[in-house]
Motif scaffolding. Structure first.
Motif, PDB file in Angstrom:
ATOM      1  N   MET A 162      25.559   0.386  26.212  1.00  0.00           N
ATOM      2  CA  MET A 162      25.878   1.806  26.179  1.00  0.00           C
ATOM      3  C   MET A 162      27.240   1.999  25.540  1.00  0.00           C
ATOM      4  O   MET A 162      28.151   1.205  25.760  1.00  0.00           O
ATOM      5  CB  MET A 162      25.930   2.366  27.605  1.00  0.00           C
ATOM      6  CG  MET A 162      24.629   2.927  28.086  1.00  0.00           C
ATOM      7  SD  MET A 162      24.658   3.040  29.868  1.00  0.00           S
ATOM      8  CE  MET A 162      25.840   4.349  30.095  1.00  0.00           C
ATOM      9  N   LYS A 163      27.352   3.079  24.757  1.00  0.00           N
ATOM     10  CA  LYS A 163      28.662   3.372  24.199  1.00  0.00           C
ATOM     11  C   LYS A 163      29.387   4.316  25.140  1.00  0.00           C
ATOM     12  O   LYS A 163      28.878   5.381  25.467  1.00  0.00           O
ATOM     13  CB  LYS A 163      28.512   4.051  22.830  1.00  0.00           C
ATOM     14  CG  LYS A 163      28.764   3.085  21.676  1.00  0.00           C
ATOM     15  CD  LYS A 163      28.785   3.834  20.369  1.00  0.00           C
ATOM     16  CE  LYS A 163      30.106   4.523  20.136  1.00  0.00           C
ATOM     17  NZ  LYS A 163      30.080   5.324  18.903  1.00  0.00           N
ATOM     18  N   VAL A 164      30.533   3.906  25.629  1.00  0.00           N
ATOM     19  CA  VAL A 164      31.309   4.818  26.470  1.00  0.00           C
ATOM     20  C   VAL A 164      32.689   4.998  25.850  1.00  0.00           C
ATOM     21  O   VAL A 164      33.206   4.101  25.195  1.00  0.00           O
ATOM     22  CB  VAL A 164      31.467   4.305  27.925  1.00  0.00           C
ATOM     23  CG1 VAL A 164      30.194   4.497  28.695  1.00  0.00           C
ATOM     24  CG2 VAL A 164      31.887   2.868  27.938  1.00  0.00           C
ATOM     25  N   ALA A 165      33.234   6.186  26.073  1.00  0.00           N
ATOM     26  CA  ALA A 165      34.553   6.460  25.524  1.00  0.00           C
ATOM     27  C   ALA A 165      35.612   5.898  26.455  1.00  0.00           C
ATOM     28  O   ALA A 165      35.481   5.973  27.674  1.00  0.00           O
ATOM     29  CB  ALA A 165      34.734   7.961  25.371  1.00  0.00           C
ATOM     30  N   ALA A 276      25.655  14.034  15.050  1.00  0.00           N
ATOM     31  CA  ALA A 276      26.904  14.464  15.685  1.00  0.00           C
ATOM     32  C   ALA A 276      26.770  14.409  17.206  1.00  0.00           C
ATOM     33  O   ALA A 276      27.687  13.973  17.907  1.00  0.00           O
ATOM     34  CB  ALA A 276      27.255  15.870  15.231  1.00  0.00           C
ATOM     35  N   ILE A 277      25.596  14.837  17.709  1.00  0.00           N
ATOM     36  CA  ILE A 277      25.377  14.812  19.162  1.00  0.00           C
ATOM     37  C   ILE A 277      25.453  13.383  19.676  1.00  0.00           C
ATOM     38  O   ILE A 277      26.095  13.097  20.691  1.00  0.00           O
ATOM     39  CB  ILE A 277      24.014  15.457  19.516  1.00  0.00           C
ATOM     40  CG1 ILE A 277      24.071  16.961  19.269  1.00  0.00           C
ATOM     41  CG2 ILE A 277      23.636  15.179  20.960  1.00  0.00           C
ATOM     42  CD1 ILE A 277      22.743  17.657  19.397  1.00  0.00           C
ATOM     43  N   ASP A 278      24.819  12.463  18.921  1.00  0.00           N
ATOM     44  CA  ASP A 278      24.864  11.051  19.337  1.00  0.00           C
ATOM     45  C   ASP A 278      26.293  10.524  19.380  1.00  0.00           C
ATOM     46  O   ASP A 278      26.681   9.822  20.307  1.00  0.00           O
ATOM     47  CB  ASP A 278      24.031  10.201  18.367  1.00  0.00           C
ATOM     48  CG  ASP A 278      22.566  10.236  18.740  1.00  0.00           C
ATOM     49  OD1 ASP A 278      22.264  10.697  19.858  1.00  0.00           O
ATOM     50  OD2 ASP A 278      21.732   9.833  17.917  1.00  0.00           O
ATOM     51  N   THR A 279      27.060  10.884  18.328  1.00  0.00           N
ATOM     52  CA  THR A 279      28.440  10.382  18.266  1.00  0.00           C
ATOM     53  C   THR A 279      29.281  10.957  19.389  1.00  0.00           C
ATOM     54  O   THR A 279      30.143  10.276  19.951  1.00  0.00           O
ATOM     55  CB  THR A 279      29.083  10.769  16.920  1.00  0.00           C
ATOM     56  OG1 THR A 279      28.096  10.717  15.908  1.00  0.00           O
ATOM     57  CG2 THR A 279      30.230   9.854  16.578  1.00  0.00           C
ATOM     58  N   LEU A 280      29.032  12.227  19.716  1.00  0.00           N
ATOM     59  CA  LEU A 280      29.892  12.893  20.695  1.00  0.00           C
ATOM     60  C   LEU A 280      29.471  12.631  22.136  1.00  0.00           C
ATOM     61  O   LEU A 280      30.236  12.901  23.061  1.00  0.00           O
ATOM     62  CB  LEU A 280      29.893  14.401  20.435  1.00  0.00           C
ATOM     63  CG  LEU A 280      30.708  14.860  19.227  1.00  0.00           C
ATOM     64  CD1 LEU A 280      30.432  16.304  18.920  1.00  0.00           C
ATOM     65  CD2 LEU A 280      32.193  14.662  19.481  1.00  0.00           C
ATOM     66  N   TYR A 283      31.806  11.107  24.623  1.00  0.00           N
ATOM     67  CA  TYR A 283      33.021  11.877  24.898  1.00  0.00           C
ATOM     68  C   TYR A 283      32.744  13.146  25.696  1.00  0.00           C
ATOM     69  O   TYR A 283      33.608  13.640  26.393  1.00  0.00           O
ATOM     70  CB  TYR A 283      33.706  12.265  23.587  1.00  0.00           C
ATOM     71  CG  TYR A 283      34.142  11.072  22.786  1.00  0.00           C
ATOM     72  CD1 TYR A 283      35.316  10.405  23.097  1.00  0.00           C
ATOM     73  CD2 TYR A 283      33.369  10.602  21.747  1.00  0.00           C
ATOM     74  CE1 TYR A 283      35.704   9.298  22.394  1.00  0.00           C
ATOM     75  CE2 TYR A 283      33.751   9.487  21.021  1.00  0.00           C
ATOM     76  CZ  TYR A 283      34.926   8.841  21.351  1.00  0.00           C
ATOM     77  OH  TYR A 283      35.306   7.740  20.655  1.00  0.00           O
ATOM     78  N   LEU A 284      31.527  13.682  25.534  1.00  0.00           N
ATOM     79  CA  LEU A 284      31.265  14.993  26.140  1.00  0.00           C
ATOM     80  C   LEU A 284      30.565  14.902  27.484  1.00  0.00           C
ATOM     81  O   LEU A 284      30.547  15.867  28.232  1.00  0.00           O
ATOM     82  CB  LEU A 284      30.431  15.858  25.185  1.00  0.00           C
ATOM     83  CG  LEU A 284      31.152  16.241  23.891  1.00  0.00           C
ATOM     84  CD1 LEU A 284      30.297  17.163  23.070  1.00  0.00           C
ATOM     85  CD2 LEU A 284      32.479  16.907  24.181  1.00  0.00           C
TER      86      LEU A 284
ATOM     87  N   ALA B  32      41.012   7.460  19.470  1.00  0.00           N
ATOM     88  CA  ALA B  32      39.623   7.372  19.014  1.00  0.00           C
ATOM     89  C   ALA B  32      38.904   8.691  19.264  1.00  0.00           C
ATOM     90  O   ALA B  32      38.149   9.180  18.416  1.00  0.00           O
ATOM     91  CB  ALA B  32      38.918   6.234  19.737  1.00  0.00           C
ATOM     92  N   ALA B  33      39.159   9.283  20.441  1.00  0.00           N
ATOM     93  CA  ALA B  33      38.534  10.557  20.788  1.00  0.00           C
ATOM     94  C   ALA B  33      39.014  11.644  19.832  1.00  0.00           C
ATOM     95  O   ALA B  33      38.218  12.431  19.305  1.00  0.00           O
ATOM     96  CB  ALA B  33      38.864  10.928  22.228  1.00  0.00           C
TER      97      ALA B  33
END
Lengths: 286, 68
Positions: A162-165, A276-280, A283-284, B32-33
């Motif tokens: 999983m990608k987490v920020a 864009a949704i996937d990238t964000l 973070y969101l 990064a954010a």
């Protein structure tokens, strides 16, 4: 001087001496990483107790004894920093208890730990089944550090691909209704921003018991009046919902239009928004 | 609701998203954010531009909807 007055002055003097010494010796003494630190802590304390109550001994001698002992401890700490051999001698070495899932009986005997004691230490680490342990080490302090087998370790986002920020530690910018200037600077925020955010929440600064700012600039507050409901920051989840709605709309336009050129344009942009949704997402969400 | 007004609405939503992304880019502590928010902000701008072009096209084709 009557005896009680003498005890009173001695207690105050040694209280001050102990405060000074503990400041000098620092945090390492409390953590009691090695047996030596454990013993030296007790010794310093008992010298102080002895001199306060034992009215025959002189205060000067007591202070001298404590200072010398604290200096020795400090010296040992400093030499241990420089020399690994000295460190091993004073602080002791770790002992491997379980290796590759097998108990090292010889090491156990050397440390004079019985198997039920090891069992008890493992249970304190929430390990009830010895078969789950890959590696365990007995630290100089007497703690057991346990590495579980990979399959028994807690699942992390990394395991799930999983990608987490990454996020920064939150800063506490308001305590008891006062602004903490250092934390404000660390968070990169100014008073104007804070007042705007508080106005948005509809509360005054004096009403805030605790205020923290997270790494996305969201302000969370706890107010004195517990009946008051303060909304939690919702900006990012809302933004995500908007993105998703917009993406769905674009797909709808693509289906509705008669023109091929427009259809291609809508599809292309819907795809862009999806990316864009996937990238964000990391973070969101949350 | 006509198609043209829906498209206009989407453009408005995208504008709002862009503004919020730019705010987050400014307020975030993580580099990064910040970068991701900024990049996505630019993407929103491009999509807006495409939709705006389409809106103008539709207005030329069907002028009676211009003010809807």
């Amino acid at each position: 001087m009557p005896e009680y007055a003498s005890i009173f002055t001695r207690a105050i003097i040694f209280f001050i001496v102990l405060i000074v010494l503990t400041r000098v010796l620092g945090k390492k003494q409390i953590s009691e990483i090695s047996f030596f630190e454990y013993v030296s802590g007790i010794t310093i304390g008992s010298i102080a107790g002895e001199v306060i109550m034992g009215l025959d001994s002189s205060i000067g001698h007591g202070v001298l004894a404590i200072t010398v002992f604290a200096l020795i401890t400090l010296l040992v700490d400093i030499i241990s920093l420089k020399s690994k051999k000295f460190r091993d001698l004073v602080e002791g070495k770790r002992t491997i208890i379980i290796k590759d899932g097998k108990i090292m009986e010889d090491n156990l005997k050397k440390e004079k730990y019985s198997i039920s004691e090891i069992d008890s230490l493992l249970r304190q680490k929430d390990v009830f089944n010895m078969a789950d342990v890959e590696f365990a080490i007995l630290e100089p302090k007497g703690d057991l550090s346990v590495l579980l087998k990979k399959e028994n370790r807690p699942l992390t986002p990394k395991d799930m691909n999983m990608k987490v920020a990454n996020d920064k530690a939150p800063q506490t910018i308001i305590m008891d209704g006062t602004i903490i200037n250092d934390a404000m600077a660390a968070a990169g925020k100014d008073r104007n921003w804070l007042h705007t955010e508080l106005d948005k929440l509809g509360i005054t600064l004096e009403n805030v018991f605790l205020g923290q700012v997270d790494s996305y600039g969201g302000l969370t507050v706890d107010v004195y009046d517990d009946k008051l409901n303060v909304p939690t920051p919702q900006v990012r989840p809302l933004l995500m919902a908007m993105l998703k709605k917009c993406q769905a709309d674009l797909e709808l336009f693509a289906l509705e239009t008669q023109s091929d050129k427009a259809k291609a344009m809508y599809n292309k942009n819907a795809k862009r928004l999806e990316n864009a949704i996937d990238t964000l997402k990391p973070y969101l969400n949350g | 609701m006509t198609v043209i007004s829906s498209v206009k609405q989407s453009i408005a939503t995208l504008k709002s998203i862009e503004a919020q992304l730019s705010e987050l880019a400014l307020l975030s502590q993580e580099e990064a954010a910040q970068r991701t928010f900024h990049d996505m902000m630019l993407v929103m701008e491009e999509i807006q531009k495409d939709l705006h072009d389409r809106q103008v096209e539709m207005e030329l084709e069907e002028p009676q909807y211009k003010n809807s």
